[in-house]
Design an enzyme around this catalytic site. Structure first.
Site, PDB file in Angstrom:
ATOM      1  N   CYS A  68      16.819  36.885  71.498  1.00 35.71           N
ATOM      2  CA  CYS A  68      17.734  37.305  71.727  1.00 35.71           C
ATOM      3  C   CYS A  68      17.443  38.746  72.626  1.00 35.71           C
ATOM      4  CB  CYS A  68      18.511  37.928  70.820  1.00 35.71           C
ATOM      5  SG  CYS A  68      19.166  36.355  69.586  1.00 35.71           S
TER       6      CYS A  68
HETATM    7  N1  LIG Z   1      18.718  32.161  67.890  1.00 32.74           N
HETATM    8  C1  LIG Z   1      19.872  33.488  67.587  1.00 32.74           C
HETATM    9  O1  LIG Z   1      19.973  33.833  65.778  1.00 32.74           O
HETATM   10  C2  LIG Z   1      20.834  33.606  67.987  1.00 32.74           C
HETATM   11  C3  LIG Z   1      21.747  34.783  67.672  1.00 32.74           C
HETATM   12  C4  LIG Z   1      23.243  35.378  68.273  1.00 32.74           C
HETATM   13  C5  LIG Z   1      22.885  34.895  69.773  1.00 32.74           C
HETATM   14  N2  LIG Z   1      22.451  33.841  69.749  1.00 32.74           N
HETATM   15  C6  LIG Z   1      22.403  32.884  71.613  1.00 32.74           C
HETATM   16  O2  LIG Z   1      23.584  31.989  71.429  1.00 32.74           O
HETATM   17  C7  LIG Z   1      23.304  31.097  72.168  1.00 32.74           C
HETATM   18  C8  LIG Z   1      22.319  30.333  71.503  1.00 32.74           C
HETATM   19  O3  LIG Z   1      21.080  30.602  71.242  1.00 32.74           O
HETATM   20  P1  LIG Z   1      20.570  29.383  70.177  1.00 32.74           P
HETATM   21  O4  LIG Z   1      19.418  30.233  69.416  1.00 32.74           O
HETATM   22  O5  LIG Z   1      21.241  28.704  69.198  1.00 32.74           O
HETATM   23  O6  LIG Z   1      19.711  28.109  71.290  1.00 32.74           O
HETATM   24  P2  LIG Z   1      18.873  27.134  70.941  1.00 32.74           P
HETATM   25  O7  LIG Z   1      18.191  27.091  72.001  1.00 32.74           O
HETATM   26  O8  LIG Z   1      18.164  26.319  69.655  1.00 32.74           O
HETATM   27  O9  LIG Z   1      20.127  25.511  71.118  1.00 32.74           O
HETATM   28  C9  LIG Z   1      21.121  25.612  72.201  1.00 32.74           C
HETATM   29  C10 LIG Z   1      21.591  24.427  72.109  1.00 32.74           C
HETATM   30  O10 LIG Z   1      21.952  23.760  73.529  1.00 32.74           O
HETATM   31  C11 LIG Z   1      21.582  22.492  74.175  1.00 32.74           C
HETATM   32  N3  LIG Z   1      21.847  22.941  75.415  1.00 32.74           N
HETATM   33  C12 LIG Z   1      21.344  23.339  76.606  1.00 32.74           C
HETATM   34  N4  LIG Z   1      21.646  22.918  77.646  1.00 32.74           N
HETATM   35  C13 LIG Z   1      23.344  22.238  77.096  1.00 32.74           C
HETATM   36  C14 LIG Z   1      24.475  22.145  77.942  1.00 32.74           C
HETATM   37  N5  LIG Z   1      24.450  21.426  79.184  1.00 32.74           N
HETATM   38  N6  LIG Z   1      25.415  20.923  77.443  1.00 32.74           N
HETATM   39  C15 LIG Z   1      25.172  20.925  75.746  1.00 32.74           C
HETATM   40  N7  LIG Z   1      24.039  21.294  75.364  1.00 32.74           N
HETATM   41  C16 LIG Z   1      23.172  21.285  76.143  1.00 32.74           C
HETATM   42  C17 LIG Z   1      20.225  22.819  73.653  1.00 32.74           C
HETATM   43  O11 LIG Z   1      19.471  20.751  73.897  1.00 32.74           O
HETATM   44  C18 LIG Z   1      19.887  23.142  72.191  1.00 32.74           C
HETATM   45  O12 LIG Z   1      19.876  22.479  70.938  1.00 32.74           O
HETATM   46  C19 LIG Z   1      22.167  31.965  73.351  1.00 32.74           C
HETATM   47  O13 LIG Z   1      22.741  32.774  74.826  1.00 32.74           O
HETATM   48  C20 LIG Z   1      21.310  33.026  72.618  1.00 32.74           C
HETATM   49  O14 LIG Z   1      21.124  34.173  73.254  1.00 32.74           O
HETATM   50  C21 LIG Z   1      21.061  33.220  69.392  1.00 32.74           C
END
Ligand SMILES: NC(=O)c1ccc[n+]([C@@H]2O[C@H](COP(=O)([O-])OP(=O)(O)OC[C@H]3O[C@@H](n4cnc5c(N)ncnc54)[C@H](O)[C@@H]3O)[C@@H](O)[C@H]2O)c1
Length: 461
Positions: free
Chosen positions: A293
């Site tokens: 992030c």
């Molecule tokens: N991790 C955090 O603490 C956090 C906090 C707030 C916001 N975010 C935001 O949330 C979003 C997700 O982050 P995250 O940390 O959960 O990511 P992550 O990488 O842990 O999870 C994303 C998931 O999406 C899946 N994926 C990718 N392409 C796909 C598709 N086309 N169809 C279906 N699934 C698909 C991946 O396989 C993975 O399991 C990002 O935009 C991030 O910036 C993350």
């Protein structure tokens, strides 16, 4: 409200639920049932799915990663702070099912998108995961369904990019045929008191009716909702939150170097300043920014601002300072070695803490990788210790470290290194043992504060 605080791990309780079909799943009605698809079952999507499932929704978890889908179907967890039992409960009571089959979207009332939003190799926003998801869900989208984007992104992604891809591939119109909204996630990994249900959630709709629908959805599972006037305001809110953090961390990182030159300990200063009961919020310096992030999201805004002829000078400056922090740590390592009449080249160095923040197993964008790389490039023999990261997975940014394993934690191993460099201060690491066993310590996290150490043993960085 129900929270998803994990219960004690009990792997023996695993069951194989792979035979549960979606039709049987949907027939197994629950009171006040609403069917929600969550796309992207990572650090954001999985806890959110579990929260909805535990609050009475039927949750269809969709991911392109078959390993994740298989693990969840077998009630296994791949995220450290989510216990398998938490998953097993909602799989067993048929509140949650994981799948790779996007056609199941035909049966849901709402779709929540939680896919990654990284930067590309030119450090520009890569919203291709959102676009691909829009294309994949559109053919199955039914009239009246709500689509919510949760991935962090620049203002305009929901009502321009996502809307247009869904409209093109579904033939449906946002605001008329389907509802569209943006609601940013506020996960705080590693913080045991941070529970999805109790973190207030900002929600913005494409139309007032879209907002109403999104509020209806989230009020099932989240205690406090904060409606705002548009998707763009909700997107901009998330970017403000993360930019605020990035800029303030840059400030204390800069002060660390300035105060250190003056012989003043910045951590002592911050601890004194934070006794002020108003107008001050403590941020702490470190070896650089990490995670999915803070190092990334502000640059989504920078990129979009250019379209409006605007410059984000605070963001650029903060990025510059934070990106330079690993060099400062390397400089302090050189000082500490020099004190022992040694050079970086040929030294044995141990990075303590690979994850980007304490008490998590997430090492994405971790500055520890930058340290490993910089020290290796200078000819050091480098290893790492991290109880949360026993082996390094293949990453796009640092493929050369894939397969590297954490060293063991014992006096012989620690004594075999010239220096230990504390990059992340996990609370389950015994820093007194580190002091007892290591030849020298470069501490970028103030982890050695208050412990018994030897003279000239610890160098703050
Ligand atoms: N991790 C955090 O603490 C956090 C906090 C707030 C916001 N975010 C935001 O949330 C979003 C997700 O982050 P995250 O940390 O959960 O990511 P992550 O990488 O842990 O999870 C994303 C998931 O999406 C899946 N994926 C990718 N392409 C796909 C598709 N086309 N169809 C279906 N699934 C698909 C991946 O396989 C993975 O399991 C990002 O935009 C991030 O910036 C993350």
């Amino acid at each position: 409200m129900i929270d998803i605080t994990p219960v004690t791990s009990n792997p023996s309780a695993l069951v194989d639920s792979t035979t549960v079909s979606f039709t049987e799943f949907i027939k197994h009605e629950k009171p006040k049932s609403m069917t929600v698809a969550v796309i992207g079952l990572g650090y954001v999507g999985l806890p959110l799915s579990l929260q909805f499932a535990r609050c009475g929704a039927k949750v269809l978890g969709l991911d392109v990663d078959t390993a994740k889908v298989e693990a969840l179907t077998a009630s296994q967890s791949y995220i450290k702070h989510i216990a398998p039992e938490t998953i097993k409960t909602v799989v067993d009571d048929k509140s949650f099912i994981a799948s790779t089959d996007f056609s199941l979207i035909r049966n849901v009332d709402a779709v929540i998108i939680c896919v990654p939003t990284p930067l590309n190799k030119n450090r520009e926003p890569d919203i291709s995961y959102i676009i691909e998801t829009g294309k994949a869900l559109a053919p199955y989208l039914q009239k009246g369904t709500l689509v919510v984007l949760e991935s962090t992104t620049y203002p305009g992604t929901t009502d321009e990019d996502l809307r247009s891809v869904i409209e093109t591939h579904s033939g449906l119109k946002a605001g008329t045929d389907f509802h569209l909204a943006f609601s940013p996630e506020r996960e705080d990994p590693g913080n045991p008191s941070s529970v999805v249900a109790t973190i207030p959630k900002v929600v913005g709709g494409y139309t007032p009716a879209c907002l109403k629908k999104a509020i209806e959805l989230y009020s099932m599972a989240i205690k406090t909702l904060v409606p705002v006037s548009s998707c763009r305001v909700a997107e901009a809110t998330k970017l403000l939150e993360n930019t605020f953090r990035g800029v303030n961390i840059a400030l204390v990182n800069e002060l660390k170097i300035v105060y250190s030159a003056m012989g003043i300990d910045v951590w002592e200063v911050i601890n004194a300043a934070k006794t002020k009961p108003f107008g001050f919020m403590a941020f702490y310096p470190g070896p650089g920014l990490g995670g999915h992030c803070i190092p990334i999201d502000p640059f989504y805004l920078t990129w979009k601002a250019r379209e409006y002829g605007q410059h984000t000078r605070f963001i650029e400056l903060a990025g510059e300072i934070n990106t330079a922090m690993p060099d400062y740590v390397v400089h302090r390592i050189a000082d500490a070695l020099n004190d022992r009449s040694k050079a970086i080249k040929g030294s044995r160095l141990l990075i303590v803490g690979l994850a980007y923040k304490p008490n998590v197993d997430d090492e994405r964008e971790s500055p520890s990788y930058v340290l490993l790389e910089k020290l290796q490039n200078r000819g050091a023999e480098v290893a790492y210790y991290d109880p949360y990261v026993p082996v390094i997975k293949l990453t796009r940014e640092h493929p050369q470290f894939a397969g590297m394993r954490s060293v063991s934690w014992d006096s012989d191993t620690l004594q075999s290194f010239d220096l230990a460099i504390i990059a992340t201060n996990h609370s389950n690491v015994n820093y007194q043992q580190l002091s007892d066993w290591s030849n020298g310590i470069v501490d970028s996290r103030n982890a050695m504060s208050g412990l018994k150490t030897k003279a000239h043993q610890v160098w703050k960085a």
